[in-house]
Design an enzyme around this catalytic site. Structure first.
Site, PDB file in Angstrom:
ATOM      1  CB  CYS A 127      48.111 105.576  25.884  1.00  0.00           C
ATOM      2  SG  CYS A 127      47.456 103.945  25.497  1.00  0.00           S
ATOM      3  CG  HIS A 261      52.344 105.083  26.295  1.00  0.00           C
ATOM      4  ND1 HIS A 261      51.799 104.334  27.304  1.00  0.00           N
ATOM      5  CD2 HIS A 261      51.752 104.638  25.136  1.00  0.00           C
ATOM      6  CE1 HIS A 261      50.907 103.496  26.792  1.00  0.00           C
ATOM      7  NE2 HIS A 261      50.876 103.657  25.481  1.00  0.00           N
ATOM      8  CG  ASN A 291      50.196  99.948  25.903  1.00  0.00           C
ATOM      9  OD1 ASN A 291      49.900 100.692  26.839  1.00  0.00           O
ATOM     10  ND2 ASN A 291      50.014 100.279  24.638  1.00  0.00           N
TER      11      ASN A 291
HETATM   12  O1  UT7 Z   1      49.243 102.610  23.478  1.00  0.00           O
HETATM   13  C1  UT7 Z   1      48.669 103.397  22.464  1.00  0.00           C
HETATM   14  C2  UT7 Z   1      49.584 103.568  21.347  1.00  0.00           C
HETATM   15  N1  UT7 Z   1      49.847 102.298  20.744  1.00  0.00           N
HETATM   16  C3  UT7 Z   1      50.969 102.114  20.069  1.00  0.00           C
HETATM   17  O2  UT7 Z   1      51.793 102.986  20.039  1.00  0.00           O
HETATM   18  C4  UT7 Z   1      51.114 100.801  19.343  1.00  0.00           C
HETATM   19  C5  UT7 Z   1      51.724 101.081  17.996  1.00  0.00           C
HETATM   20  N2  UT7 Z   1      51.838  99.901  17.126  1.00  0.00           N
HETATM   21  C6  UT7 Z   1      52.703  98.887  17.373  1.00  0.00           C
HETATM   22  O3  UT7 Z   1      53.344  98.834  18.410  1.00  0.00           O
HETATM   23  C7  UT7 Z   1      52.910  97.869  16.280  1.00  0.00           C
HETATM   24  O4  UT7 Z   1      52.348  98.346  15.079  1.00  0.00           O
HETATM   25  C8  UT7 Z   1      52.316  96.478  16.590  1.00  0.00           C
HETATM   26  C9  UT7 Z   1      53.122  95.813  17.685  1.00  0.00           C
HETATM   27  C10 UT7 Z   1      50.856  96.623  17.005  1.00  0.00           C
HETATM   28  C11 UT7 Z   1      52.393  95.589  15.348  1.00  0.00           C
HETATM   29  O5  UT7 Z   1      53.754  95.486  14.903  1.00  0.00           O
HETATM   30  P1  UT7 Z   1      54.095  95.748  13.356  1.00  0.00           P
HETATM   31  O6  UT7 Z   1      55.532  95.485  13.199  1.00  0.00           O
HETATM   32  O7  UT7 Z   1      53.587  97.115  13.026  1.00  0.00           O
HETATM   33  O8  UT7 Z   1      53.282  94.628  12.617  1.00  0.00           O
HETATM   34  P2  UT7 Z   1      52.107  94.791  11.550  1.00  0.00           P
HETATM   35  O9  UT7 Z   1      50.847  95.271  12.201  1.00  0.00           O
HETATM   36  O10 UT7 Z   1      52.619  95.553  10.361  1.00  0.00           O
HETATM   37  O11 UT7 Z   1      51.920  93.270  11.137  1.00  0.00           O
HETATM   38  C12 UT7 Z   1      52.985  92.528  10.526  1.00  0.00           C
HETATM   39  C13 UT7 Z   1      52.524  91.093  10.401  1.00  0.00           C
HETATM   40  C14 UT7 Z   1      51.139  90.942   9.782  1.00  0.00           C
HETATM   41  O12 UT7 Z   1      51.147  89.801   8.992  1.00  0.00           O
HETATM   42  P3  UT7 Z   1      51.291  89.919   7.376  1.00  0.00           P
HETATM   43  O13 UT7 Z   1      50.111  90.755   6.946  1.00  0.00           O
HETATM   44  O14 UT7 Z   1      52.608  90.580   7.144  1.00  0.00           O
HETATM   45  O15 UT7 Z   1      51.203  88.500   6.929  1.00  0.00           O
HETATM   46  C15 UT7 Z   1      50.253  90.705  10.978  1.00  0.00           C
HETATM   47  O16 UT7 Z   1      49.093  89.953  10.663  1.00  0.00           O
HETATM   48  O17 UT7 Z   1      52.444  90.494  11.693  1.00  0.00           O
HETATM   49  C16 UT7 Z   1      51.177  89.881  11.862  1.00  0.00           C
HETATM   50  N3  UT7 Z   1      50.820  89.946  13.268  1.00  0.00           N
HETATM   51  C17 UT7 Z   1      51.156  88.968  14.127  1.00  0.00           C
HETATM   52  N4  UT7 Z   1      51.807  87.789  13.951  1.00  0.00           N
HETATM   53  C18 UT7 Z   1      51.990  87.040  15.033  1.00  0.00           C
HETATM   54  C19 UT7 Z   1      50.169  90.931  13.942  1.00  0.00           C
HETATM   55  N5  UT7 Z   1      50.060  90.594  15.235  1.00  0.00           N
HETATM   56  C20 UT7 Z   1      50.654  89.391  15.373  1.00  0.00           C
HETATM   57  C21 UT7 Z   1      50.872  88.538  16.468  1.00  0.00           C
HETATM   58  N6  UT7 Z   1      51.546  87.379  16.260  1.00  0.00           N
HETATM   59  N7  UT7 Z   1      50.459  88.844  17.707  1.00  0.00           N
END
Ligand code: UT7
Length: 344
Positions: A127, A261, A291
């Site tokens: 990225c 980004h 993204n």
């Molecule tokens: O481009 C390169 C750089 N990339 C980035 O900068 C991306 C950085 N990361 C992010 O933007 C975020 O971490 C994400 C958008 C990927 C995830 O958001 P988050 O608020 O960090 O969620 P999380 O990974 O902590 O997950 C929270 C919950 C989990 O469920 P439990 O374990 O709390 O029951 C996940 O399983 O959300 C769940 N989850 C989803 N639920 C519904 C993860 N993806 C999804 C989804 N739909 N698509």
């Protein structure tokens, strides 16, 4: 928005120094748009979750006949059109979704858009690829090696994300953007004024696709430890942006346009707060395009011009973060450039 813009005398000691200057901006997007509801039909996710956690409402996806190189050729040709020229002395293609592992795509893209037998190579910085490629092109130009370089960033993440992995499948989109850089001086609008590049290879596994040696027979999908990446993203983006801002003698309040980004609207907001940006300075199109990895900054530049956030002379900071881990920023003044876009 701050009312003052960079003039020759604003950067002491830099007057008349050679600089790489943005001369043209092009983009290309696939026509097919996939909204969150469409993804929610096959995946355990929802429009509400995706909007709240990422700010994404839709993303573009290439059809099976379209390659990453097709997107790159269209965006590159559009950047040349935007600059009103049909040649460049070199081409750098930033991509993390090559159509094939070998050879690099850049020579073929250069040939197809009529640049002939120029220097052409790929940049693999995920990225951060566009920022790394622009910084490298600026080095080639200011050293006197080349007079102009076309920098293209093109990505087809729809080909590498695991459609069954809700943690990544909802985040990414396909698209391409390009800038033509030419030799000029620091006092011109469009001049690139300061650069910051960095990496942390100890965290290489946070964003990766397993290689043949690691996984000889298995599927090789893109994997990301989202939460761990999220935490680093805010620190790395803000730290890097601040370094180039300071290097230009600007304060955060002097940044007229901040083009980060486009990974997640929450990250963009958090970095803006951390920096103390003027409200309205941050450019974001993550809702519409998601993204697009290395292509996200040039695509956001085109949208920033169209929205009026990027005006000629605007003090602008670009900042990127991604796999590697890698990060980088560039401070510049925005040129009087009209972007040329197309769809494929
Ligand atoms: O481009 C390169 C750089 N990339 C980035 O900068 C991306 C950085 N990361 C992010 O933007 C975020 O971490 C994400 C958008 C990927 C995830 O958001 P988050 O608020 O960090 O969620 P999380 O990974 O902590 O997950 C929270 C919950 C989990 O469920 P439990 O374990 O709390 O029951 C996940 O399983 O959300 C769940 N989850 C989803 N639920 C519904 C993860 N993806 C999804 C989804 N739909 N698509």
């Amino acid at each position: 928005m701050s009312a003052t813009y960079l003039t020759t005398s604003d950067v002491p000691g830099r007057r008349a120094q050679a600089a790489a200057v943005i001369a043209g901006l092009g983009t290309c997007l696939p026509t097919t748009e996939i909204d969150n509801d469409a993804l929610s039909r096959d995946l355990d996710t929802s429009d509400a979750w995706i909007r709240t956690r990422t700010g994404v409402e839709a993303r573009r996806r290439v059809d099976p006949q379209t390659s990453m190189r097709d997107l790159a050729c269209a965006a590159g040709a559009n950047a040349l059109r935007s600059a009103g020229v049909n040649t460049a002395d070199g081409l750098i293609l930033a991509t993390s979704t090559p159509d094939r592992p070998c050879p690099a795509g850049a020579p073929e893209v250069a040939s197809r858009i009529g640049l002939g037998q120029v220097a052409a190579f790929d940049m693999a910085a995920v990225c951060s690829g566009f920022v790394y490629a622009v910084a490298s092109a600026a080095g080639l130009i200011t050293s006197g090696m080349l007079d102009s370089v076309l920098v293209v960033a093109a990505e087809t993440y729809s080909r590498i994300v695991d459609p069954a992995d809700r943690g990544t499948a909802v985040l990414f989109g396909d698209g391409a953007g390009a800038v033509l850089l030419r030799r000029g001086t620091v006092d011109e609008q469009g001049a690139l004024l300061a650069f910051d590049l960095g990496s942390e290879g100890a965290d290489a596994d946070l964003i990766h696709i397993p290689g043949v040696a690691e996984q000889p027979t298995g599927e090789r999908w893109f994997r990301m430890s989202g939460r761990k990446v999220y935490i680093q993203a805010i620190d790395r983006l803000a730290g890097s942006a601040l370094r180039v801002t300071k290097d230009c003698g600007w304060g955060p309040e002097d940044i007229d346009a901040f083009v980060p980004h486009q990974a997640n609207a929450r990250i963009i907001d958090a970095v803006g707060d951390r920096l103390g940006l003027t409200p309205g300075a941050a450019v974001s199109n993550v809702a519409r395009l998601a993204n697009t990895a290395s292509a996200s900054i040039p695509l956001a530049l085109a949208d920033g011009v169209r929205s009026g956030q990027l005006k000629p002379g605007a003090r602008t900071v670009l900042t990127a973060f991604g796999g590697g881990l890698t990060w980088g920023s560039i401070a510049l003044t925005w040129p009087a450039t009209t972007p040329v876009g197309s769809e494929i």
